[in-house]
Design a protein around this motif. Structure first.
Motif, PDB file in Angstrom:
ATOM      1  N   ILE A 197       0.694  -1.620   0.059  1.00 51.13           N
ATOM      2  CA  ILE A 197       0.169  -0.023  -0.135  1.00 51.13           C
ATOM      3  C   ILE A 197       0.556   1.098  -0.134  1.00 51.13           C
ATOM      4  N   PHE A 198       2.265   1.287   0.998  1.00 48.27           N
ATOM      5  CA  PHE A 198       2.669   2.466   1.146  1.00 48.27           C
ATOM      6  C   PHE A 198       3.333   3.081  -0.268  1.00 48.27           C
ATOM      7  N   PHE A 199       3.939   1.778  -0.949  1.00 48.63           N
ATOM      8  CA  PHE A 199       4.576   1.859  -2.464  1.00 48.63           C
ATOM      9  C   PHE A 199       4.024   2.023  -3.265  1.00 48.63           C
ATOM     10  N   HIS A 200       3.450   1.291  -3.577  1.00 49.04           N
ATOM     11  CA  HIS A 200       1.805   1.593  -4.874  1.00 49.04           C
ATOM     12  C   HIS A 200       0.999   2.074  -4.606  1.00 49.04           C
ATOM     13  N   ILE A 201       0.145   2.954  -3.618  1.00 46.61           N
ATOM     14  CA  ILE A 201      -0.182   3.672  -3.823  1.00 46.61           C
ATOM     15  C   ILE A 201       0.264   4.748  -2.993  1.00 46.61           C
ATOM     16  N   GLY A 202       0.060   5.186  -1.934  1.00 45.01           N
ATOM     17  CA  GLY A 202       0.311   6.615  -1.358  1.00 45.01           C
ATOM     18  C   GLY A 202       2.132   7.000  -1.169  1.00 45.01           C
ATOM     19  N   ILE A 203       2.657   6.942  -2.346  1.00 43.71           N
ATOM     20  CA  ILE A 203       3.528   7.445  -2.888  1.00 43.71           C
ATOM     21  C   ILE A 203       3.906   8.223  -4.208  1.00 43.71           C
ATOM     22  N   PRO A 204       2.851   6.741  -5.065  1.00 48.50           N
ATOM     23  CA  PRO A 204       2.401   7.741  -6.240  1.00 48.50           C
ATOM     24  C   PRO A 204       0.841   8.302  -6.613  1.00 48.50           C
ATOM     25  N   LEU A 205       0.175   8.663  -5.197  1.00 48.35           N
ATOM     26  CA  LEU A 205      -0.883   9.568  -4.963  1.00 48.35           C
ATOM     27  C   LEU A 205      -0.405  10.393  -4.262  1.00 48.35           C
ATOM     28  N   GLY A 206       0.534  10.617  -3.971  1.00 47.70           N
ATOM     29  CA  GLY A 206       1.145  11.330  -2.947  1.00 47.70           C
ATOM     30  C   GLY A 206       2.582  12.028  -2.948  1.00 47.70           C
ATOM     31  N   ASN A 207       2.950  11.377  -4.751  1.00 45.57           N
ATOM     32  CA  ASN A 207       4.365  12.348  -5.504  1.00 45.57           C
ATOM     33  C   ASN A 207       4.445  13.852  -5.558  1.00 45.57           C
ATOM     34  N   ALA A 208       2.983  14.308  -5.466  1.00 44.66           N
ATOM     35  CA  ALA A 208       2.651  16.121  -6.068  1.00 44.66           C
ATOM     36  C   ALA A 208       3.612  16.263  -4.658  1.00 44.66           C
ATOM     37  N   GLY A 209       3.237  16.636  -3.140  1.00 42.94           N
ATOM     38  CA  GLY A 209       3.699  16.587  -2.184  1.00 42.94           C
ATOM     39  C   GLY A 209       4.910  16.483  -1.579  1.00 42.94           C
ATOM     40  N   ILE A 210       6.052  15.192  -1.957  1.00 44.26           N
ATOM     41  CA  ILE A 210       6.926  14.437  -1.903  1.00 44.26           C
ATOM     42  C   ILE A 210       7.698  15.558  -2.766  1.00 44.26           C
ATOM     43  N   ILE A 211       7.505  15.318  -4.032  1.00 42.16           N
ATOM     44  CA  ILE A 211       8.250  16.559  -5.120  1.00 42.16           C
ATOM     45  C   ILE A 211       8.780  17.989  -4.863  1.00 42.16           C
ATOM     46  N   SER A 212       7.193  18.387  -3.669  1.00 50.28           N
ATOM     47  CA  SER A 212       7.265  19.871  -3.893  1.00 50.28           C
ATOM     48  C   SER A 212       8.444  19.961  -2.650  1.00 50.28           C
ATOM     49  N   ALA A 213       8.239  19.156  -1.551  1.00 47.28           N
ATOM     50  CA  ALA A 213       8.828  18.924  -0.855  1.00 47.28           C
ATOM     51  C   ALA A 213      10.154  19.873  -0.934  1.00 47.28           C
ATOM     52  N   LEU A 214      10.455  17.717  -1.850  1.00 44.66           N
ATOM     53  CA  LEU A 214      11.714  18.446  -2.259  1.00 44.66           C
ATOM     54  C   LEU A 214      12.327  19.171  -3.420  1.00 44.66           C
ATOM     55  N   ILE A 215      11.733  20.230  -4.153  1.00 47.16           N
ATOM     56  CA  ILE A 215      12.420  20.764  -4.590  1.00 47.16           C
ATOM     57  C   ILE A 215      12.595  22.089  -3.127  1.00 47.16           C
ATOM     58  N   LEU A 216      11.596  22.058  -2.460  1.00 43.00           N
ATOM     59  CA  LEU A 216      11.690  23.532  -0.922  1.00 43.00           C
ATOM     60  C   LEU A 216      12.750  22.943  -0.778  1.00 43.00           C
ATOM     61  N   SER A 217      12.976  21.850  -0.372  1.00 43.32           N
ATOM     62  CA  SER A 217      14.441  21.541   0.524  1.00 43.32           C
ATOM     63  C   SER A 217      15.601  22.375  -0.842  1.00 43.32           C
ATOM     64  N   PHE A 218      15.851  22.063  -1.440  1.00 45.09           N
ATOM     65  CA  PHE A 218      16.487  21.495  -2.608  1.00 45.09           C
ATOM     66  C   PHE A 218      17.075  22.819  -2.647  1.00 45.09           C
ATOM     67  N   ILE A 219      15.839  23.861  -3.240  1.00 43.95           N
ATOM     68  CA  ILE A 219      16.227  25.602  -2.844  1.00 43.95           C
ATOM     69  C   ILE A 219      17.110  25.956  -1.717  1.00 43.95           C
ATOM     70  N   GLU A 220      16.618  25.708  -0.836  1.00 42.63           N
ATOM     71  CA  GLU A 220      16.763  26.322   0.415  1.00 42.63           C
ATOM     72  C   GLU A 220      18.080  25.473   1.549  1.00 42.63           C
ATOM     73  N   LEU A 221      18.341  24.219   0.820  1.00 42.81           N
ATOM     74  CA  LEU A 221      19.604  24.244   0.890  1.00 42.81           C
ATOM     75  C   LEU A 221      21.019  24.338   0.113  1.00 42.81           C
ATOM     76  N   TRP A 222      20.624  24.813  -1.228  1.00 35.31           N
ATOM     77  CA  TRP A 222      21.305  25.018  -2.173  1.00 35.31           C
ATOM     78  C   TRP A 222      21.517  26.391  -1.251  1.00 35.31           C
ATOM     79  N   ASN A 223      20.666  27.545  -1.122  1.00 38.52           N
ATOM     80  CA  ASN A 223      21.415  29.127  -0.310  1.00 38.52           C
ATOM     81  C   ASN A 223      21.520  29.307   0.759  1.00 38.52           C
ATOM     82  N   CYS A 224      21.815  28.153   1.621  1.00 37.99           N
ATOM     83  CA  CYS A 224      22.174  28.428   2.892  1.00 37.99           C
ATOM     84  C   CYS A 224      24.021  28.847   2.663  1.00 37.99           C
TER      85      CYS A 224
END
Length: 288
Positions: A197-224
């Protein structure tokens, strides 16, 4: 009726003018960086030297460079090896940190969103408190922990705290909570395990939130800036974000080129993930 249409038309024109002016204000700094990349150091000193106490008068900026040149590109790309060292230091610190956030934050957010366990709410509130605390508050404790682990003056001094950042967990939890419980119950009735359920339902349906959080983290870390200054005394480990503060008035042209190159990865990552960010913003406003 005509007077009413005329009034509405005038309101639209005023709105368009206001939006155009707002866009111009946003693009002015970007245009200054792009045009400044083609100027000689002497020309830049003439225009903005007063800001750096290099002259008298007022700051000015031409629409186009008077004498376009690529000299600053040559100076940075061929005569500044330190720039490339710091660029790769940023890559060595930011990319593993973001990858580590994926493996740590995603399971943690899924647990907060879908499971019940003792002290769950208290633990989540602690995550929120840690997220809103500024770096200056936790600087001493973080330094002591990293010193105890003997990772100061190494890339791990930046990577480890970033991996266990609470911000991605908070963002991803919101999206995982938006997955209908009925869908998960149907999967369990069909014999699916929690891992499936986690790998085949949770991650695919929550990919927008996952990618959004990782993009924001990348920008924060790149400029820290504060974390490298605190945990990295050895300048050979400094990231690119600490290169620009070292630039003086004598090499202003190089500073504009360095600003452009440093800005490109964050801009490209943002543009590539813009669709996911928009989905994340929409999803965050939807209640089940």
């Amino acid at each position: 009726m005509r007077d009413r249409k005329s009034t509405i038309h005038k309101k639209h024109i005023f709105t368009y003018i206001l939006l155009i002016l707002s866009c111009l204000l946003i693009w002015i700094p970007i245009y200054m960086v792009l045009s400044g990349c083609l100027m000689r150091g002497e020309e830049l000193t003439e225009y903005i030297g007063v800001v750096l106490d290099q002259g008298k008068g007022y700051v000015s900026w031409p629409l186009v460079p008077l004498y376009p040149t690529l000299k600053s590109f040559v100076e940075l790309l061929f005569d500044a090896p330190q720039f490339f060292v710091m660029f790769w230091n940023s890559c060595k610190q930011v990319l593993p940190a973001v990858l580590g956030q994926f493996f740590v934050a995603v399971p943690a957010a899924w647990s907060f969103a879908r499971y019940r366990f003792p002290c769950k709410n208290i633990l989540f509130y602690i995550y929120i408190v840690l997220m809103i605390l500024p770096f200056q508050v936790t600087i001493v404790s973080s330094y002591l922990v990293l010193n105890k682990l003997h990772v100061l003056d190494t890339h791990l001094a930046i990577i480890l705290p970033a991996i266990f950042s609470t911000f991605p967990v908070f963002i991803m939890t919101k999206f995982f909570k938006g997955i209908p419980e009925e869908m998960l119950e149907a999967a369990r009735l069909d014999g699916a395990g929690e891992g499936y359920i986690f790998f085949h339902i949770g991650i695919p349906l929550g990919n927008a939130g996952i990618i959004s959080a990782l993009i924001l983290s990348f920008i924060e870390l790149w400029n820290c800036i504060e974390q490298p200054l605190t945990f990295l005394r050895d300048k050979s480990y400094w990231p690119l974000s600490l290169y620009l503060p070292q630039i003086s008035a004598d090499n202003l042209g190089v500073s504009f080129i360095a600003s452009l190159i440093m800005m490109l990865p964050a801009v490209l990552i943002f543009l590539k993930g813009q669709e996911y960010l928009e989905q994340g913003i929409v999803a965050s406003g939807i209640k089940q």
